[in-house]
Design an enzyme around this catalytic site. Structure first.
Site, short mmCIF file in Angstrom:
data_model
loop_
_atom_site.label_atom_id
_atom_site.label_comp_id
_atom_site.label_asym_id
_atom_site.label_seq_id
_atom_site.Cartn_x
_atom_site.Cartn_y
_atom_site.Cartn_z
CD GLU A 172 -5.78 -5.14 4.90
OE1 GLU A 172 -6.26 -4.11 4.37
OE2 GLU A 172 -6.48 -5.99 5.47
CD GLU B 32 -8.12 0.82 3.07
OE1 GLU B 32 -9.14 0.29 3.50
OE2 GLU B 32 -7.00 0.29 3.10
CG HIS C 158 -15.28 -7.64 7.38
ND1 HIS C 158 -14.91 -6.94 8.49
CD2 HIS C 158 -14.25 -7.52 6.51
CE1 HIS C 158 -13.71 -6.39 8.30
NE2 HIS C 158 -13.29 -6.73 7.10
CG HIS C 159 -14.22 -14.00 8.22
ND1 HIS C 159 -14.22 -15.19 7.54
CD2 HIS C 159 -15.36 -13.99 8.96
CE1 HIS C 159 -15.31 -15.88 7.86
NE2 HIS C 159 -16.02 -15.16 8.71
CD GLU C 160 -8.78 -6.95 9.63
OE1 GLU C 160 -9.10 -6.23 8.68
OE2 GLU C 160 -7.71 -7.59 9.66
CD GLU D 135 -2.78 -1.54 2.23
OE1 GLU D 135 -2.96 -0.65 3.07
OE2 GLU D 135 -3.22 -2.69 2.36
C1 NOJ Z 1 -8.49 -2.59 5.90
C2 NOJ Z 1 -9.38 -2.82 4.74
O1 NOJ Z 1 -8.75 -2.48 3.53
C3 NOJ Z 1 -10.64 -2.02 4.97
O2 NOJ Z 1 -11.47 -2.12 3.82
C4 NOJ Z 1 -11.33 -2.51 6.20
O3 NOJ Z 1 -12.43 -1.68 6.45
C5 NOJ Z 1 -10.39 -2.45 7.40
N1 NOJ Z 1 -9.14 -3.06 7.09
C6 NOJ Z 1 -10.98 -3.14 8.61
O4 NOJ Z 1 -11.06 -4.52 8.39
CA CA Z 2 -6.19 -1.97 3.37
#
Ligand code: NOJ
Ligand code: CA
Length: 678
Positions: free
Chosen positions: A459, A483, A378-380, A176
């Site tokens: 990521e 973003e 969504h899976h962060e 990035e």
């Molecule tokens: C980074 C991601 O690119 C973004 O889209 C997301 O909202 C945040 N991480 C949180 O998971």
């Molecule tokens: Ca990102």
């Protein structure tokens, strides 16, 4: 007609052209312009590439250094060579084009040690009209056994200086970065795709295809304009660990006269294996909105509390908006527990089956289904990969039961900070593009496929065309997306989206998340803004290919500009064909794309900070038809900096015989829908 052409092409030709043993071997592209030579000198193995007789790569070394055994780099000889030719056309389940021709000449070179253990392997070259791919192929009886690769010494000895667009590798912010534009000898260590233009106009992009069970390759400067493959290391410093037969990813060079030649190339996809998942009709391209931008603008939160975005009521509002405007999905971030506290530094807090109490998963699944919309999961992981792998099967099952067919994953962690636990429960840290992660992503895709779920990874590891093999890898991030415009870090310059098509996008679809209409968001983040015109936001839907496109802004900002929003409602995300009409790296680009399963054409054009007028011929349109062009263009006095909202929406009747002037404001763009009048 089309069917017939395809079935003719489907007859794959794999006829040997010549077989001889020598210590120089050669192969040329089908059109005869590109040539690759492979030779040994003083027991070292080299390859060289030329186009029209002019050197692209001077002799560049091939081989490996290994941890517990002698490297494979000296005392080598070519023992056999074999050439063949291949020509077939294959069909994409979804994509920027429906049919892809895969036409190359192949040279396979058997290389062995002259003395000692006589270990041996093959180096396989595929030469296309628009570039080459080559890889090492180690057979089971190659004599290597279990190996640790400490260095792949594959060189790229560029014959000439060039202007290069590149981002740094092995650094904290993954992929990035804003692209650097420098001379070739000034590049220290860069991610691929790395793209250059020589002073004679030749365009070259280096990347890799089919990265699986191996570490990602970056380019490390050795001296002058000579570079070497540099693999992301594992935690013990060893780059790749393998045992028995293996093939490396393809090292690729796309080589074209024009910048647009790169955009029309299918080389990366062609070098990947065909679909391994069988019926993938459940993988659906489409458009989505989501509970997302509000968090980036800091008016909502992922975590619980009074500003929690992922509430049942708010999600219903988004579902209603999606249903009313023809969107397929509603992304909901912050639905599951773990977001309160220091999740960035400890991803183990995430629970992927436990929704927050104010988010009713079952009720929302039904509410969405009744309105023809799906929740996007969504899976962060925040880079805590073992924590995720332990839960992903259960979570996919739970989500699938509630109608989810697509999950956005995330690996927010600094480069080198991906955490996994070994067999003894000790924490080990990995790179996003190391061998472990190339395998992790595959495990996620295969598990998700069991539940008919497609994956959009943020990521991620870089794209190397694996969507051909695993068509549920529907998109990913892997570059600076929208973003960054909310974060004041600083945001993306106007040139950013004029560089992406020639660099990051050569690897595959990107979830950039276009469509911000409130460009200045003075109330939410007065110090930041989006550095484009409004028309340029629309152009991104055509320029930056992805089978899933987000309308990223808040519903109320679309409701305030329904006239411009109409383009986002109309634009498809799956294409019969795509044509790059014009472009120069970092300056401008124009694409025309025909929708799959329909007659409409779409055009997107954008520029960097410079205003310009581009004239294009509309000869891509079907001859003999008349079309209504719905044009969304920058106003005459538009400017990304001073007057970003000035936009003209107008209609014209056109045919394939017409030309169209694309007048782009500084930082501007244009979007057109052509509907057939007959
Ligand atoms: C980074 C991601 O690119 C973004 O889209 C997301 O909202 C945040 N991480 C949180 O998971
Ligand atoms: Ca990102």
């Amino acid at each position: 007609m089309l069917k017939r052409i395809v079935s003719i092409f489907l007859i794959a030709l794999l006829a040997p052209v010549a077989a001889f043993a020598a210590d120089t071997a050669q192969v040329t592209s089908p059109d005869g312009k590109l040539s690759v030579s492979v030779m040994t000198e003083n027991g070292r193995l080299y390859y060289a590439v030329a186009r029209d007789g002019k050197s692209v790569l001077d002799p560049s070394q091939l081989g490996f250094r290994l941890s517990e055994q002698k490297g494979f780099e000296k005392g080598l000889e070519i023992t056999a060579t074999d050439t063949s030719t291949f020509d077939e056309t294959w069909e994409q389940p979804w994509g920027e084009r429906h049919f892809v021709r895969n036409h190359y000449n192949q040279l396979s070179v058997a290389v062995a040690e002259v003395d000692g253990a006589k270990r041996h392997l093959n180096v396989v070259f595929r030469v296309y009209d628009d570039g080459i791919g080559f890889r090492y192929d180690v057979p089971a009886d190659g004599g290597f056994g279990a190996i640790g690769i400490t260095d792949e010494i594959t060189e790229f000895a560029f014959a000439e200086e060039a202007t290069v667009w590149w981002i740094p590798a092995r650094w904290w912010n993954r992929y990035e970065y804003i692209y650097n534009e420098t001379r070739l000898h000034q590049v220290p260590l860069a991610h691929t795709p790395i793209t250059m233009r020589r002073d004679d106009g030749l365009h070259i992009s280096i990347h890799e295809a089919a990265l699986t069970n191996y570490s990602g390759m970056s380019l490390l400067k050795k001296h002058g304009t000579t570079f070497e493959a540099d693999l992301a290391p594992g935690p013990d410093g060893i780059k790749v660990q393998l045992d028995g037969a293996f093939v490396t990813p393809w090292r690729t060079l796309q080589i074209t006269e024009s910048a647009t030649g790169l955009l029309d190339s299918n080389l990366i996809l062609n070098l990947n294996e065909p679909n391994k998942l069988g019926d993938v009709s459940w993988v659906k391209p489409g458009k989505y909105v989501g509970i997302w931008w509000g968090m980036h603008l800091a008016v909502e939160t992922w975590g619980s509390g009074p500003k929690h975005g992922a509430t049942t009521a708010n999600t219903k509002r988004y579902i209603d908006f999606a249903a009313k405007n023809g969107f397929d999905g509603v992304l909901v971030e912050g639905w599951n527990e773990g977001w309160d506290g220091d999740w960035f530094n400890n991803g183990d807090v995430f629970n992927f089956t436990k929704p927050y109490p104010d988010y009713n998963l079952t009720e929302l699944g039904k509410y969405a289904r009744d309105r023809g919309v799906r929740i996007v999961g969504h899976h962060e992981t925040s880079g805590s990969v073992t924590n995720y792998e332990n839960q992903m099967a259960d979570s996919f099952e739970l989500l699938a039961k509630n109608g989810v067919a697509q999950v956005k994953t995330g690996y927010v962690a600094h480069g080198g900070d991906i955490k996994r636990l070994d067999e003894n429960g000790n924490a080990i840290f990995e790179w996003h593009d190391g061998q472990f992660m190339s395998e992790h992503h595959k495990r996620v895709l295969i598990e998700a496929a069991k539940h008919k779920i497609a994956i959009n990874s943020h990521e991620p590891i870089k794209d190397t065309g694996l969507r051909r093999t695993y068509p549920n890898w529907i998109a990913r991030e892997g570059a600076r997306g929208q973003e960054y415009n909310a974060w004041g870090s600083p945001g993306n310059p106007p040139s950013h989206t004029a560089v992406l098509p020639y660099t990051r996008m050569l690897s595959g679809p990107m979830d950039f998340t276009p469509g911000i209409f409130d460009l200045l968001f003075e109330e939410e983040q007065p110090n930041d803004r989006v550095r484009t015109t409004l028309a340029k936001q629309l152009s991104l839907y055509v320029v930056l290919y992805s089978p899933i496109q987000m309308a990223a802004d808040l519903p109320e900002n679309y409701e305030a500009r329904m006239d411009a929003f109409q383009f986002i409602r109309d634009v498809p995300t799956d294409w019969e064909t795509s044509i790059a009409l014009n472009g120069e790296i970092g300056d401008f680009v124009t694409f025309a794309r025909k929708e799959r399963g329909g007659d409409d054409w779409f055009l997107g054009s954008l520029t960097n900070e410079e205003g310009r007028t581009l004239e294009v011929s509309l000869d891509f349109l079907d001859a003999g038809r008349s079309y209504t062009a719905e044009i969304y263009r920058d106003g005459d006095d538009a400017d990304w900096d001073t007057n970003p909202y000035a936009m003209v929406i107008e209609k014209k009747t056109v045919t394939a015989a017409d030309k169209m002037a694309l007048r782009l404001a500084p930082g501007g763009g244009m979007a057109v829908r052509f509907t057939s009048a007959n």
